[in-house]
Design an enzyme around this catalytic site. Structure first.
Site, short mmCIF file in Angstrom:
data_model
loop_
_atom_site.label_atom_id
_atom_site.label_comp_id
_atom_site.label_asym_id
_atom_site.label_seq_id
_atom_site.Cartn_x
_atom_site.Cartn_y
_atom_site.Cartn_z
N THR A 10 -12.84 -2.26 10.79
CA THR A 10 -13.87 -1.22 10.66
C THR A 10 -13.46 -0.14 9.66
OG1 THR A 10 -12.95 0.20 12.38
CG2 THR A 10 -14.51 -1.51 13.10
N GLU A 68 2.51 6.52 0.92
CA GLU A 68 3.69 7.40 0.97
C GLU A 68 3.63 8.45 -0.13
OE1 GLU A 68 5.30 7.50 3.51
OE2 GLU A 68 6.03 5.58 4.26
N GLY A 69 3.02 8.10 -1.28
CA GLY A 69 2.84 9.09 -2.34
C GLY A 69 1.99 10.25 -1.84
N LYS A 70 0.91 9.92 -1.14
CA LYS A 70 0.02 10.97 -0.62
C LYS A 70 0.69 11.75 0.52
CE LYS A 70 -3.91 10.45 -2.95
NZ LYS A 70 -4.64 11.54 -3.62
N ARG A 128 0.82 -1.21 0.00
CA ARG A 128 0.00 0.00 0.00
C ARG A 128 0.85 1.27 0.00
NH1 ARG A 128 -5.48 -1.78 2.29
NH2 ARG A 128 -6.10 0.37 2.45
N TYR A 142 0.75 4.24 -2.54
CA TYR A 142 -0.36 5.19 -2.36
C TYR A 142 -0.15 6.03 -1.10
CZ TYR A 142 -5.25 6.78 -2.03
OH TYR A 142 -6.40 7.54 -1.95
N ARG A 165 -6.83 -2.14 10.55
CA ARG A 165 -7.85 -2.81 11.38
C ARG A 165 -9.02 -1.91 11.67
NH1 ARG A 165 -3.94 -3.36 15.91
NH2 ARG A 165 -3.20 -1.66 14.62
N SER A 180 -18.58 -1.04 -3.45
CA SER A 180 -18.95 -1.45 -4.82
C SER A 180 -18.91 -2.98 -4.94
CB SER A 180 -18.04 -0.78 -5.85
OG SER A 180 -16.70 -0.81 -5.43
P1 NAD Z 1 -11.08 7.49 -9.09
O1 NAD Z 1 -10.09 6.45 -9.43
O2 NAD Z 1 -12.51 7.27 -9.47
O3 NAD Z 1 -10.65 8.90 -9.69
C1 NAD Z 1 -9.31 9.27 -9.93
C2 NAD Z 1 -9.26 9.96 -11.27
O4 NAD Z 1 -7.91 10.38 -11.53
C3 NAD Z 1 -9.65 9.04 -12.44
O5 NAD Z 1 -10.56 9.69 -13.28
C4 NAD Z 1 -8.32 8.76 -13.14
O6 NAD Z 1 -8.47 8.46 -14.51
C5 NAD Z 1 -7.57 10.06 -12.88
N1 NAD Z 1 -6.11 9.92 -12.95
C6 NAD Z 1 -5.33 8.96 -12.38
N2 NAD Z 1 -4.04 9.17 -12.66
C7 NAD Z 1 -4.00 10.31 -13.42
C8 NAD Z 1 -2.95 11.04 -14.04
N3 NAD Z 1 -1.66 10.66 -13.93
N4 NAD Z 1 -3.28 12.14 -14.76
C9 NAD Z 1 -4.57 12.54 -14.90
N5 NAD Z 1 -5.59 11.88 -14.35
C10 NAD Z 1 -5.32 10.78 -13.61
O7 NAD Z 1 -10.95 7.76 -7.52
P2 NAD Z 1 -11.81 8.69 -6.54
O8 NAD Z 1 -12.40 7.81 -5.52
O9 NAD Z 1 -12.66 9.61 -7.32
O10 NAD Z 1 -10.65 9.52 -5.82
C11 NAD Z 1 -10.33 10.85 -6.20
C12 NAD Z 1 -9.24 11.39 -5.29
O11 NAD Z 1 -9.68 11.34 -3.92
C13 NAD Z 1 -7.94 10.58 -5.34
O12 NAD Z 1 -6.85 11.46 -5.28
C14 NAD Z 1 -7.99 9.72 -4.09
O13 NAD Z 1 -6.71 9.41 -3.63
C15 NAD Z 1 -8.75 10.63 -3.13
N6 NAD Z 1 -9.43 9.84 -2.09
C16 NAD Z 1 -10.58 9.15 -2.36
C17 NAD Z 1 -11.20 8.41 -1.36
C18 NAD Z 1 -12.48 7.65 -1.59
O14 NAD Z 1 -12.98 7.00 -0.66
N7 NAD Z 1 -13.08 7.69 -2.76
C19 NAD Z 1 -10.63 8.35 -0.08
C20 NAD Z 1 -9.44 9.05 0.15
C21 NAD Z 1 -8.86 9.80 -0.86
N1 UDP Z 2 -12.99 -5.68 1.90
C1 UDP Z 2 -13.73 -6.85 2.05
N2 UDP Z 2 -14.26 -7.42 0.93
C2 UDP Z 2 -14.14 -6.88 -0.31
C3 UDP Z 2 -13.39 -5.69 -0.46
C4 UDP Z 2 -12.82 -5.12 0.66
O1 UDP Z 2 -13.89 -7.35 3.15
O2 UDP Z 2 -14.69 -7.49 -1.27
C5 UDP Z 2 -12.41 -5.05 3.09
C6 UDP Z 2 -10.94 -4.68 2.98
O3 UDP Z 2 -10.11 -5.77 3.34
C7 UDP Z 2 -10.86 -3.54 3.97
C8 UDP Z 2 -12.23 -2.87 3.88
O4 UDP Z 2 -13.09 -3.82 3.27
O5 UDP Z 2 -10.68 -4.03 5.28
C9 UDP Z 2 -12.24 -1.60 3.05
O6 UDP Z 2 -11.61 -1.89 1.82
P1 UDP Z 2 -11.52 -0.82 0.63
O7 UDP Z 2 -10.66 -1.43 -0.43
O8 UDP Z 2 -12.89 -0.37 0.24
O9 UDP Z 2 -10.83 0.47 1.27
P2 UDP Z 2 -9.53 0.71 2.17
O10 UDP Z 2 -8.95 -0.59 2.64
O11 UDP Z 2 -8.60 1.46 1.30
O12 UDP Z 2 -10.08 1.49 3.31
#
Ligand code: NAD
Ligand code: UDP
Length: 325
Positions: A215, A152-154, A147, A150, A280, A194
């Site tokens: 959770t 460390e990048g963030k 992981r 993602y 966790r 999803s």
């Molecule tokens: P997503 O994958 O649906 O959307 C990301 C979008 O970025 C996509 O349309 C993708 O094509 C585009 N993209 C990826 N790499 C690119 C690049 N190099 N140049 C241009 N476009 C690029 O994800 P999301 O859930 O909509 O997340 C959006 C942002 O929010 C992300 O930065 C994600 O890290 C952050 N985020 C989302 C959640 C969440 O629960 N959805 C939680 C924490 C952080």
């Molecule tokens: N998870 C699960 N079944 C699935 C997909 C995910 O039990 O089909 C679990 C996963 O292991 C994690 C939690 O649901 O504990 C949330 O996963 P998700 O990938 O949605 O987000 P993140 O782990 O990045 O919070």
């Protein structure tokens, strides 16, 4: 020139993704001009198809790891794959998107004097040993795990944001987003909401990883977008990163049972191995968001899930292949 018409020109990177498409919609509804930048790595045209003919909407296919020259007043930097399956598919590209993307967008913000928002994440806290997580917590992150590209990048992107602010006075906003769900989530991105909904609708087993006692706290997309807008409108200097998420915490087992009940599915619940470094527990401390933004989520999980289920029902009926059928 930029404000000649009294509207703001706003750049949304990652605008064709799940959150980005909702943000573009909201900004257009608020009367702004929107430039949506996306390389369609995980986003789709389907998410923004209904906006393509809008006179104040412009779409640019562009990769944020490359410099971009546009004249704008505000930048929302969302570009980055967000689900573990997607960001681990090409980890080096994920890091480049977070780090080079942040450098390019911050460079743009510096040149055009735009306010810039970073979509950071609760993953900066890693597998936390402080619960719930306040912004002051520095996290517990594995720097070399699956992981890490993602997380460390963030984290590096946050460092860049605060250094551009200290060194160059760039006007920054950094939001740490906790798990968010809603219509336009990618059906194959492997995220838990999803996955469970698609599995339930297709009568397939609901796959719980581990024992399902881990959770997460789930925020509905409309609540989150309101948080983005309020963070961006906040006057004065940024107090620091700000948590945006729903503090109601659920186990994955509870989520699975709720999805089964709401879909009326006959799907059995099955248990699969837990992925490496899977946190966790996770719950945002949103004290800062409450006091600084007057914001807190309003949508209950069951209500948000109903809207998300309705979206996936429509998607699977018109495009069964979208969910790997
Ligand atoms: P997503 O994958 O649906 O959307 C990301 C979008 O970025 C996509 O349309 C993708 O094509 C585009 N993209 C990826 N790499 C690119 C690049 N190099 N140049 C241009 N476009 C690029 O994800 P999301 O859930 O909509 O997340 C959006 C942002 O929010 C992300 O930065 C994600 O890290 C952050 N985020 C989302 C959640 C969440 O629960 N959805 C939680 C924490 C952080
Ligand atoms: N998870 C699960 N079944 C699935 C997909 C995910 O039990 O089909 C679990 C996963 O292991 C994690 C939690 O649901 O504990 C949330 O996963 P998700 O990938 O949605 O987000 P993140 O782990 O990045 O919070």
């Amino acid at each position: 020139m930029r404000n000649y018409n009294g509207r703001s020109q706003i750049l949304v990177t990652g605008g064709a993704g799940f959150l980005g498409s909702h943000l573009c919609e909201r900004l257009l509804a608020d009367g702004h001009d929107v430039i949506c930048v996306d390389n369609f790595y995980t986003g789709t045209r389907r998410n923004i198809e209904h906006l393509l003919d809008h006179p104040r909407f412009e779409l640019l296919r562009h990769d944020v790891t490359m410099p971009l020259v546009v004249e704008v007043d505000q930048i929302f930097n969302l570009a980055c794959p967000a689900s573990p399956v997607h960001y681990q598919h090409d980890p080096v590209q994920t890091l480049k998107t977070s780090v080079h993307g942040a450098i390019n967008m911050l460079g743009l913000a510096k040149r055009v004097k735009a306010r810039i928002f970073q979509a950071s994440t609760s993953e900066v806290y890693g597998d936390p040993d402080v619960h719930p997580q306040p912004e002051s917590y520095w996290g517990r992150v594995n720097p070399i795990g699956l992981r890490s590209c993602y997380d460390e990048g963030k984290r590096c992107a946050e460092t860049l944001f605060f250094d551009y602010h200290r060194q160059w006075g760039v006007d920054i906003r950094v939001a740490r987003i906790f798990n968010t769900y809603g219509p336009r989530m990618h059906p194959n991105d492997g995220r838990v909401v999803s996955n469970f909904i698609v599995q339930a609708l297709r009568g397939e087993p609901i796959t719980i990883y581990g024992q399902g006692q881990q959770t997460r706290s789930f925020c509905f997309v409309d609540d989150l977008i309101e948080g983005f807008i309020r963070t961006m409108r906040l006057d004065g200097p940024m107090p620091g990163p700000i948590n945006l998420g729903n503090p109601r915490e659920f186990t994955m087992l509870q989520l699975a049972e709720l999805v089964v009940a709401l879909t009326g599915s006959n799907s059995p619940i099955v248990f699969r191995p837990l992925p490496a470094d899977d946190p966790r527990q996770r719950q945002p401390d949103i004290t800062l968001a409450r006091s600084a933004l007057g914001w807190e989520p309003k949508v209950q999980l069951a209500d948000g899930l109903r809207q998300t289920i309705a979206y996936f029902e429509r998607l699977l009926s018109v495009e069964p292949a979208a969910a790997g059928a």
